[in-house]
Design an enzyme around this catalytic site. Structure first.
Site, mmCIF file in Angstrom:
data_model
loop_
_atom_site.group_PDB
_atom_site.id
_atom_site.type_symbol
_atom_site.label_atom_id
_atom_site.label_comp_id
_atom_site.label_asym_id
_atom_site.label_seq_id
_atom_site.Cartn_x
_atom_site.Cartn_y
_atom_site.Cartn_z
ATOM 1 N N SER A 138 0.806 -2.023 0.072
ATOM 2 C CA SER A 138 0.415 -0.116 -0.038
ATOM 3 C C SER A 138 1.085 1.259 -0.050
ATOM 4 C CB SER A 138 -0.787 -0.112 0.891
ATOM 5 O OG SER A 138 -1.612 1.146 1.267
ATOM 6 N N TYR A 151 -0.906 -0.475 9.909
ATOM 7 C CA TYR A 151 -1.508 -0.578 8.978
ATOM 8 C C TYR A 151 -0.292 -0.508 8.196
ATOM 9 C CZ TYR A 151 -3.635 -0.510 4.411
ATOM 10 O OH TYR A 151 -3.894 -1.317 2.654
#
Ligand code: NAP
Length: 261
Positions: A138, A151
């Protein structure tokens, strides 16, 4: 362009929705056989009927549960050609509210899913002298938003693991690459918008507009990517045509990460 994916055997973790689902759809269009995955029989069966293709199967398994991963690996055929480590959870939460379980969930699902599947499949791919392992990381792995610390840490670890794993393919026709999407309009990001709207007492539209103005202002396209834009990239780097790329991080981030490589 023919991506030469006909008859390739593909497993995509976390693929009943979002980027994984769209990727499954594109692989099927190219004539590959695909095994999809989600946490419940219901979601897996619904996705299979929506894909409506004789070359798709599904296996239910929850990557937050160690025993589920072990039984998934036993059910998967040994001759998977293309492993797409796509499963990923992302929940926005203030750091002060995060619990140790929030952290271990993110590491278990986002990182350890790919570690375990790669440990099983990489030696088999090396023996057959062909294979593709893709990790879906990501933009948060380098942007590191303050409300997505666990995350971002999990995704940075995915990128590091992928880069190291590629080194183990030296001299073979197996490649390991990382695809780095930017903010993509999926069920997951829709939920993220809803949760943020609730937490900050705003409407969803307001959160979305403000997101590209204030938070992801580095995005050059200034919009959410579509799942298809990301899936197209995954397909190319899964294909035999991408044989010259190994150990790479490929950005599909709409320019948000801003780096020259
Ligand atoms: N969307 C974005 O903006 C964005 C940006 C950058 C990177 N990414 C990354 O791209 C990947 C795909 O994201 P997405 O947004 O497409 O996801 P999504 O829309 O939230 O879809 C999640 C998928 O993963 C499955 N799943 C969730 N938890 C699972 C678990 N514990 N075990 C097994 N399956 C599980 C869900 O299946 P069930 O519901 O059927 O269980 C569903 O198929 C993730 O790694 C994510 O971090 C996304």
């Amino acid at each position: 362009m023919d991506l030469n994916l006909k008859n390739k055997k593909v497993f995509i973790s976390g693929s009943t929705k979002g980027i994984g689902f769209e990727t499954a759809k594109l692989f099927l269009k190219e004539g590959a056989s695909v095994i999809i995955n989600g946490r419940t029989d219901k979601s897996v069966n619904e996705a299979i009927s929506e894909l409506n293709n004789p070359n798709v199967k599904g296996i239910t398994a929850d990557f937050s549960d160690e025993s589920n991963i072990n039984s998934l690996i036993k059910k998967l055929p040994n001759d998977i050609d293309i492993l797409v480590n796509n499963v990923g959870i992302f929940r926005g939460k203030d750091f002060k509210d995060e619990t140790p379980d929030d952290w271990s969930d993110h590491i278990q699902v986002n990182l350890m899913s790919g570690v375990k599947l790669s440990k099983h499949f990489l030696p088999k791919m090396i023996n057959r002298n062909w294979g593709r392992i893709l990790f879906i990381s990501s933009e948060c792995s380098t942007l590191v938003p303050g409300d997505l610390l666990r995350y971002s840490v999990s995704k940075a670890s995915v990128s590091v693991f992928s880069s190291g794993l590629a080194k183990l393919t030296k001299g073979s026709n197996v490649t390991v690459n990382t695809i780095i999407p930017g903010s993509t309009l999926t069920e997951g990001s829709k939920k993220f918008l809803e949760e943020t709207a609730k937490r900050e007492n705003k409407t969803k539209d307001q959160v979305e507009r403000e997101f590209f103005k204030d938070i992801r202002d580095s995005s050059l396209i200034s919009r959410f990517l579509s799942v298809k834009e990301v899936a197209n990239t995954i397909l190319y780097f899964s294909s035999p045509l991408s044989s010259g790329t190994n150990g790479a991080s490929i950005r599909v981030d709409g320019g948000s990460m801003g780096s020259i490589i």
